[in-house]
Scaffold this motif. Sequence first.
Motif, short mmCIF file in Angstrom:
data_model
loop_
_atom_site.label_atom_id
_atom_site.label_comp_id
_atom_site.label_asym_id
_atom_site.label_seq_id
_atom_site.Cartn_x
_atom_site.Cartn_y
_atom_site.Cartn_z
N ALA A 127 -1.33 -19.17 -1.21
CA ALA A 127 -0.97 -18.51 0.04
C ALA A 127 0.34 -17.74 -0.10
CB ALA A 127 -0.87 -19.54 1.16
N VAL A 128 1.29 -18.33 -0.83
CA VAL A 128 2.57 -17.64 -1.07
C VAL A 128 2.34 -16.37 -1.89
CG1 VAL A 128 4.78 -17.81 -2.29
CG2 VAL A 128 4.00 -19.70 -0.85
N GLU A 129 1.50 -16.49 -2.93
CA GLU A 129 1.22 -15.33 -3.77
C GLU A 129 0.56 -14.22 -2.97
OE1 GLU A 129 -1.14 -16.93 -6.88
OE2 GLU A 129 0.51 -17.97 -7.87
N ASP A 130 -0.43 -14.58 -2.12
CA ASP A 130 -1.11 -13.58 -1.30
C ASP A 130 -0.14 -12.93 -0.32
OD1 ASP A 130 -3.42 -14.18 -2.63
OD2 ASP A 130 -4.25 -15.45 -1.05
N ALA A 131 0.70 -13.76 0.32
CA ALA A 131 1.66 -13.23 1.29
C ALA A 131 2.67 -12.32 0.61
CB ALA A 131 2.37 -14.38 2.00
N GLN A 132 3.09 -12.71 -0.62
CA GLN A 132 4.05 -11.89 -1.36
C GLN A 132 3.43 -10.53 -1.71
OE1 GLN A 132 7.44 -12.74 -2.33
NE2 GLN A 132 7.31 -10.52 -2.48
N MET A 133 2.15 -10.55 -2.16
CA MET A 133 1.47 -9.30 -2.50
C MET A 133 1.34 -8.40 -1.28
SD MET A 133 -1.61 -10.49 -5.06
CE MET A 133 -2.26 -8.84 -5.07
N ASN A 134 0.96 -9.00 -0.15
CA ASN A 134 0.80 -8.22 1.09
C ASN A 134 2.13 -7.62 1.53
OD1 ASN A 134 -0.72 -7.30 3.43
ND2 ASN A 134 0.43 -8.84 4.57
N TYR A 135 3.17 -8.45 1.49
CA TYR A 135 4.50 -7.98 1.91
C TYR A 135 4.97 -6.85 1.00
CZ TYR A 135 9.55 -7.99 2.77
OH TYR A 135 10.82 -7.62 3.05
N THR A 136 4.80 -7.01 -0.31
CA THR A 136 5.24 -5.98 -1.26
C THR A 136 4.47 -4.69 -1.04
OG1 THR A 136 5.76 -7.69 -2.90
CG2 THR A 136 5.48 -5.43 -3.71
N ALA A 137 3.14 -4.81 -0.81
CA ALA A 137 2.32 -3.62 -0.59
C ALA A 137 2.76 -2.88 0.67
CB ALA A 137 0.85 -4.01 -0.48
N MET A 138 3.09 -3.62 1.73
CA MET A 138 3.51 -2.99 2.98
C MET A 138 4.87 -2.31 2.82
SD MET A 138 2.20 -5.90 5.70
CE MET A 138 2.55 -4.95 7.16
N VAL A 139 5.76 -2.95 2.09
CA VAL A 139 7.08 -2.34 1.86
C VAL A 139 6.93 -1.06 1.05
CG1 VAL A 139 9.29 -2.64 0.67
CG2 VAL A 139 8.36 -4.50 2.06
N ASN A 140 6.09 -1.11 0.03
CA ASN A 140 5.85 0.09 -0.78
C ASN A 140 5.23 1.20 0.06
OD1 ASN A 140 6.86 -1.20 -3.03
ND2 ASN A 140 4.84 -1.85 -3.78
N ARG A 141 4.28 0.82 0.92
CA ARG A 141 3.64 1.81 1.78
C ARG A 141 4.65 2.41 2.75
NH1 ARG A 141 0.18 5.83 2.22
NH2 ARG A 141 -0.90 5.93 4.25
N GLN A 142 5.53 1.56 3.28
CA GLN A 142 6.56 2.05 4.19
C GLN A 142 7.45 3.08 3.50
OE1 GLN A 142 9.93 -0.45 4.85
NE2 GLN A 142 10.02 0.02 7.04
N GLY A 143 7.85 2.77 2.26
CA GLY A 143 8.69 3.70 1.51
C GLY A 143 7.99 5.02 1.25
N SER A 144 6.67 4.92 0.93
CA SER A 144 5.90 6.13 0.65
C SER A 144 5.80 7.01 1.89
CB SER A 144 4.51 5.75 0.15
OG SER A 144 3.71 6.89 -0.02
N LEU A 145 5.51 6.39 3.04
CA LEU A 145 5.38 7.15 4.28
C LEU A 145 6.73 7.73 4.72
CD1 LEU A 145 2.93 4.85 6.28
CD2 LEU A 145 2.42 7.06 5.24
N THR A 146 7.78 6.93 4.55
CA THR A 146 9.11 7.42 4.94
C THR A 146 9.51 8.63 4.10
OG1 THR A 146 9.75 5.17 5.57
CG2 THR A 146 11.53 6.75 5.19
N GLU A 147 9.19 8.57 2.81
CA GLU A 147 9.49 9.70 1.92
C GLU A 147 8.70 10.93 2.34
OE1 GLU A 147 9.22 10.88 -2.82
OE2 GLU A 147 8.78 8.83 -2.13
N LYS A 148 7.42 10.74 2.68
CA LYS A 148 6.59 11.87 3.07
C LYS A 148 7.06 12.46 4.40
CE LYS A 148 1.84 13.35 3.84
NZ LYS A 148 0.41 12.95 3.97
N ALA A 149 7.56 11.59 5.30
CA ALA A 149 8.02 12.07 6.61
C ALA A 149 9.17 13.06 6.46
CB ALA A 149 8.45 10.88 7.47
N GLY A 150 9.94 12.94 5.38
CA GLY A 150 11.05 13.85 5.17
C GLY A 150 10.67 15.15 4.48
N GLN A 151 9.40 15.26 4.11
CA GLN A 151 8.94 16.47 3.45
C GLN A 151 8.48 17.50 4.46
OE1 GLN A 151 5.96 15.11 0.73
NE2 GLN A 151 7.41 13.97 -0.57
#
Length: 629
Positions: free
Chosen positions: A244-268
Motif C-alpha cells: 500500500a505504501v509503494e502504491d501510494a508513493q507511486m501515485n503521489y510521485t506521478a501526480m507531482v510529476n503531472r503537476q510540474g508538467s502542467l505548470t510548465e505548459k501553463a507558462g508556455q
Amino acid sequence: MNENGKKRREWVKTAAIIFLSVMLVLTFFSNTIMNYSLPEVATQYVESGTITAKIRGSGVVESGNPYNVEVSESRKVSQVAVKVGDQVEKDDVLMYLEDAESTELKEAKTQLDSLKAEYDKAIVAADTSSNIVNKVQTGNVTSTESKVAQIDAYNSRIDALESTIDAYNNRIAEIDAALGKLGDGSVDTSAEQQAVNYAQAELSKATAWIETANQKLEAAKGVLESVNSAVQVAQDNVAACQKAVEDAQMNYTAMVNRQGSLTEKAGQADGLTEDEQKELDRLNGSGEGSITAASKVLEDAQVALENANQTLANTNAAIESDRAEAQKKINEAQTEYDSAVTAKGTWEGKLADAQRNLANKEAGGSGGGEREVLNNEKADLTLSLSKATAEKEDVEKELTDLLAGFTKEVDLSALLTKIADQEKLVKELTDKSVGATITAPVAGTVTTLNVVAGESTEPGTPAAVLQPAGKGFSMSFSVTNEQAKRLSVGDVADLVNAWRYDDLKVTLANIKPDPNEPGQKKLLTFDVDGDVTAGQTLNVSVGQKSANYDLIVPNSAIREDNNGKFILIVESKPGPLNTRYIATRVDVEVLASDDTQSAISAALYGYEFVITTSTKPVEAGKQVRLAEG
C-alpha cells in the motif's frame, strides 16, 4: 227524372276529375320536395387511361450503424460536454463524472474484504499446516504431475501390503487346517495359554496407547501451528501495508510529476486546454484527486506500515512463551508415542514367544514334531501379519493426510488468485474514480444523450449514442405487392415539402417481404444521405413509371372504412313519375395513384357513374339526386 240522373253523373265525373288532379299535383310536389331533401352528388364516369404511379409513404429515420457509448459502472455525471447533433472526434470528452466511489467500487472493496477474511480463517484452521501456507504464499505449490505421482506411489504401497496380508492370512488358514488334522495332543497347556492371553491383552493396551499418544502429538502440533499462524497473519499484514505504501508513493510521485508538467505548459505560449486546466486545478486543490489528498493517503499508509511492523514484533514477543510451551507439549507427546510404539513391539515379541511355547507344549502330544513346526511358522506369520496390517494403516493415514493437504493447497491457491484479481479490479475502479470522463470511442454525430448533469449512468444502458462518421441513415415503410412491382432498387424518392430540407437524398436500397404481412406487402428500405438526424420523420414519394389501366377514378371517389377501400356508384331505377338514383357500394383495390386519380381493380364494366362529392353524407343503398348540369 232523366235530367236529375244526368246531373248526378256529371257531378260524379267532375268530382273524380278534381280528385285525380289534386292527387297528381300532390304527387308532383311530394316528389319535388323529397328530391330537394336528398344528398346532391357530383359524378364522373369510370374510365380507362394512363397513370404515372407515385407511391407515397413516411418513415422514421434510423441510424445505419449506431454506436452505443456504455459505462460499466454507476457514476454520477457532473457535466455533459456535448449536445445532440454535435460532431465529435474520437476520444473527445462527452461527459465529466464526479470524483466519487462508484457503487461497483464499493461492492468490489466489500468483496475483497470478504475474500481476505475467508483466507485468514482458512490459514488459521486446525487442518492447515504452516508448510502448506508457506508453499501457497511463495507460489511453490505441488504440481499436478507431482501430486499424481505421490498418490500413485502410496496406492502402490497399499496394494503391495494388501497382497502380503492376504498371503499371510491364506498361509495361516492352511496351517490351522493342518493342525486340525493332527488332532488334540491332550497336553496341559493352561499356563502357556494364560501367557498368550496376557501378552495379547498387553499388546492391545499398547496398540490403544499408540493411538492415544498419536492424538496428543497431533493436537500439540496443531497448537504450535495455530501459534505460528498468528505470526503469519501479522507478516501478511506487513506485506500488504508495504504494498500500500509503494502504491501510494507511486501515485503521489506521478501526480507531482503531472503537476510540474502542467505548470510548465501553463507558462508556455499555447497554454493549457480547458481539460488540462481542470486537471491542474484538481491537483492543486484539497479534495479527492489532489496532491494534498494523495500525500495524506501516503502518510496514512506509512503509519499503517509502522503499526503493522509493531504488531508483528508484539506478536512474536507475545507468543514466544506459547511457542515454547507448545514445543514442550510436542516433545512430551513424541516421547510418549515412541514409548507406546516400543511397548507394542515388545509385546508383539512376547506374544510370539508365548504362542510358540504354547505350540511347543501342544507338540508334546500326538504328532509332536510336525505340530511344533507348524505352530512356530504360524507364530512367525501372525507377528508378520500384525506388522503388515499396522504398516498398511500408517500408509493409509499418510495418504489421507496427503490428499487433505493437496485439497487445502488448491483451496488456498484459488482464494489467493481471487484476492489478486479482486485487488486488480479495485485498483482499476479506484483509478477511474478520480478525474474520470466518458469519451467518444469513434468519430461521428451525437444522436442521443440518455443522462444529464446530476443523473447517474447505469451499467448496460448507453449513456449516449453516436452515428459513426461515414455511416449513413435509413428509413422504411410498407407497400402492397402490386405497388412494389413498379419500383426498382436505386429509384430516387422525392421529398414532400422538399424546401424544408437541405441537400438530402433518399434512395431505394432494398425491397423485401414485410415480416408483418409477408404474403401481401413488401418493405421498402431507403438510404438517407445528408443533413438529417435519427428519429426524424420523412414523407416521400417514389416511382416514375407510367402504365395503362382499364378503371380510373378521381382520388376523391376513393372511400375507406373498417372493411377496406370502396367507391359509391349511381344506379338508376325507373319510377311511376320519374327515375330514382341509388348509391351502391363497390369494394376496390387501389393499384396506382397520382396527385388526382387512382387506378382500381373492382367488379365494374367501365361506364358506371362514380360519386366524387356530395352535399351531405351518402350511405350505400340510399337514394341520391344528381347535380344539375
